[in-house]
Design an enzyme around this catalytic site. Structure first.
Site, PDB file in Angstrom:
ATOM      1  CG  ASP A  94       4.973  -1.340   2.964  1.00 12.34           C
ATOM      2  OD1 ASP A  94       3.789  -1.209   3.321  1.00 12.34           O
ATOM      3  OD2 ASP A  94       5.520  -2.444   2.778  1.00 12.34           O
ATOM      4  CG  HIS A  95       0.151   3.941   4.885  1.00 16.20           C
ATOM      5  ND1 HIS A  95       0.577   4.271   6.152  1.00 16.20           N
ATOM      6  CD2 HIS A  95      -0.817   4.852   4.576  1.00 16.20           C
ATOM      7  CE1 HIS A  95      -0.108   5.304   6.600  1.00 16.20           C
ATOM      8  NE2 HIS A  95      -0.955   5.684   5.661  1.00 16.20           N
ATOM      9  NE  ARG A  96       2.720  -4.032   3.523  1.00 17.53           N
ATOM     10  CZ  ARG A  96       3.344  -5.046   2.946  1.00 17.53           C
ATOM     11  NH1 ARG A  96       2.826  -6.268   3.028  1.00 17.53           N
ATOM     12  NH2 ARG A  96       4.470  -4.866   2.291  1.00 17.53           N
ATOM     13  N   PRO A 111       0.858  -1.195   0.000  1.00 12.87           N
ATOM     14  CG  PRO A 111      -0.047  -1.083   2.154  1.00 12.87           C
ATOM     15  CD  PRO A 111       0.860  -1.900   1.290  1.00 12.87           C
TER      16      PRO A 111
END
Ligand code: CAO
Length: 550
Positions: free
Chosen positions: A522-524, A346
């Site tokens: 990476d939004h995780r 994401p």
């Protein structure tokens, strides 16, 4: 007298089989030391193998499509002899011809003997199994004496990512099995000896040796044969099937033939309950699972299944003249990796600007000082240094998610990839230990890797181990872009072209040189606040590089 030397593949850095994509010389060619002989291409880079010395090519032992590893013979080269300087040239030539004549004459009787034979013992090797190395053999499906048909599975390999059956390249009788369950194998490792029957012998009455001069392999001396494409099962599942969880697929309790069947249908074994003893999954279980998925009539967008319309096949020539240009191997590989990263990660991109007015003045001064030494100092050297400092300040950016996606691996080293535009496509060599290099060393490193990348001289090992990537389009133009994170890294910095802008300072607009930064992450792993802090910190360091001393 001339010397005949075998020229072999030098250290290509940990890759044990790389594809030959170009053969740049032919028998009779006179070459100089360092002339390129062949081009190899791995999944990460292509590289040319240079001649270690000058000479005349006698025989080329590889062809396009072959796989070759360190130590593999590329060609034989006739080089000038050290002790021969006072012999007449003609005498030296004659002696070479004699040697060659002996060499080429000797195989002929053998070929005649072979022609009379209607069977051949072939050594079956592990074929190209993609980017896998040292994979355990989990099942040996044949034994000595077995008769196999072409495409029958011989052994099953299972890596942490996929299981694959290695099929027989042709029919025959297994003479000897050379591997056992538990062994680890890589491309090129012999699996077994297969006694094959020649086509002529099976379709026609036995001919005499003189009528069938084509050299058949001797029945006693095994010749190497590579099986047809292994059934390596990484192709995407059909669009209507849920994606396969590779980490669990391999652990499912099912026989190789059921695994193969499941792969063909794109069915995820880890989602299927086995109906046989001890929960073993049968072919019928797989069929029932697939039927259930296909008839569930799950509407698009309700989760789980990827309900995406197929891409249309457009005939562009219907609208005007067209030309079809194949993608380079690097284009295809880069596309595959970028697509995977884009699909799984994401992405969010944080945009910012750094005031590099003072830094640019310093860079120009430094550049002028080092010009005489032939060292070009561009902005990217400072960016590398600033990014290494930012990675130290924000360790989450210097990390990767582990395979489970549940742990973060924090790294104590600072290796940074630099995207380089080459005629064959984008490649990302890595500059190691950026934190311990000074600006001049970094500037030299960028010139070195970019130059070698464009000449296809980057080794695969030089493309590995990056913690973070910088993609600079500053030399070209643009104001911002959204780079794709180079998985397994968690962030990438895009840099666009700097430009003079009016900046409001102390109640007035002043002209400042502003450098656009685009940080995709990476939004995780990284949240928006951390990303904003990261680019703010980078901006502060670039605005005043004395901060690098802190
Ligand atoms: N703003 C303004 N000018 C810049 C600049 C910036 N951010 N960055 C570089 N420049 C200038 C340089 O100073 C140099 O100027 P001179 O010609 O006057 O000396 C000129 O632009 C060309 O620089 P360069 O590109 O040759 O060198 P570099 O060190 O800046 O970059 C490299 C090296 C390898 C990163 C670059 O050549 C390259 O390949 N970039 C492409 C990266 C890429 O393909 N990214 C893919 C994006 S996603 O698909």
């Amino acid at each position: 007298m001339a010397n005949l030397k075998e020229i072999t593949v030098p250290d290509i850095g940990g890759f044990d089989a790389v594809e030959v994509i170009e053969v740049l010389v032919a028998p009779g060619d006179v070459i100089q030391a360092e002339d390129s002989l062949i081009t190899l291409e791995s999944d990460k880079a292509s590289m040319e193998i240079p001649a270690p010395e000058a000479g005349t090519i006698k025989e080329v032992k590889v062809k396009v499509g072959d796989s070759i590893a360190e130590g593999g013979v590329i060609l034989t080269l006739e080089t000038a002899a050290v002790s021969d300087t006072d012999k007449p040239a003609a005498a030296a030539d004659n002696s070479t011809e004699d040697e060659t004549a002996t060499d080429t004459a000797s195989p002929e009787p053998a070929a005649a003997t072979q022609a009379a034979t209607d069977t051949a013992n072939k050594q079956i090797l592990v074929p190209d199994i993609g980017d896998f190395d040292s994979i355990p053999v989990i099942d040996v499906l044949v034994s000595a004496g077995d008769t196999v048909a072409a495409e029958d599975a011989l052994i099953t390999l299972e890596s942490d990512k996929a299981s694959m059956d290695i099929p027989a390249p042709e029919a025959g009788v297994v003479k000897e099995v050379l591997v056992k369950a538990g062994d680890t194998v890589s491309q090129g490792v012999p699996i077994l000896i297969l006694e094959t029957t020649s086509v002529a012998a099976t379709t026609e009455p036995q001919s005499s040796a003189t009528e069938t001069p084509a050299a058949k392999p001797a029945s006693t001396a095994p010749v190497s044969s590579t099986p047809s494409e292994p059934q390596i099962h990484r192709s995407p599942a059909p669009l209507t099937m849920p994606p396969v969880d590779e980490s669990k697929f391999g652990k499912a309790h099912a026989s190789p033939s059921v695994r193969k069947f499941a792969r063909e249908l794109g069915a995820d074994l880890s989602q299927i309950n086995g109906s046989a003893a001890k929960g073993r999954i049968t072919k019928e279980d797989v069929q029932n699972y697939v039927k259930q998925i296909l008839t569930s009539g799950q509407p698009a967008g309700t989760g789980g299944t990827l309900q995406v319309a197929e891409l249309p096949d457009v005939d562009f020539s219907a609208f005007g003249d067209t030309e079809t240009q194949p993608l380079t191997k690097i284009n295809k590989l880069t596309g595959k990796y970028l697509h995977r990263s884009w699909f799984y990660i994401p992405h969010v991109t944080q945009f910012d600007e750094a005031d590099i007015t003072d830094l640019e003045a310093f860079r120009k001064q430094l550049s002028a000082e080092y010009k005489e030494k032939g060292i070009k100092i561009t902005m990217i050297a400072f960016l590398l240094k600033a990014v290494a400092a930012a990675l130290k300040e924000f360790p989450r950016f210097n990390a990767s998610l582990d395979k489970t996606g549940e742990n973060l691996i924090l790294k104590s080293y600072y290796h940074i990839g630099v995207a380089v535009d080459t005629p064959d496509g984008l490649i990302v060599p890595v500059i190691k230990d950026v934190d311990s290099k000074n600006i001049v060393e970094l500037a030299e490193a960028v010139v070195d890797i970019a130059g070698r990348a464009r000449k296809k001289q980057i080794k695969p090992t030089e493309m590995q181990g990056a913690c973070f990537t910088i993609s600079s389009l500053g030399g070209i133009g643009g104001t911002a872009f959204t780079p794709i994170v180079n998985q397994p890294e968690v962030a990438i910095l895009g840099v666009s072209r700097s430009s003079m802008k009016p900046v409001y300072q102390n109640n007035e607009f002043v002209p400042r040189l502003m450098l656009p930064l685009s940080l995709s992450y990476d939004h995780r792993v990284i949240d928006g606040v951390a990303a904003a802090r990261f680019t703010t910190y980078l901006g502060q360091v670039l605005a005043d590089v004395r901060r690098l001393l802190l």
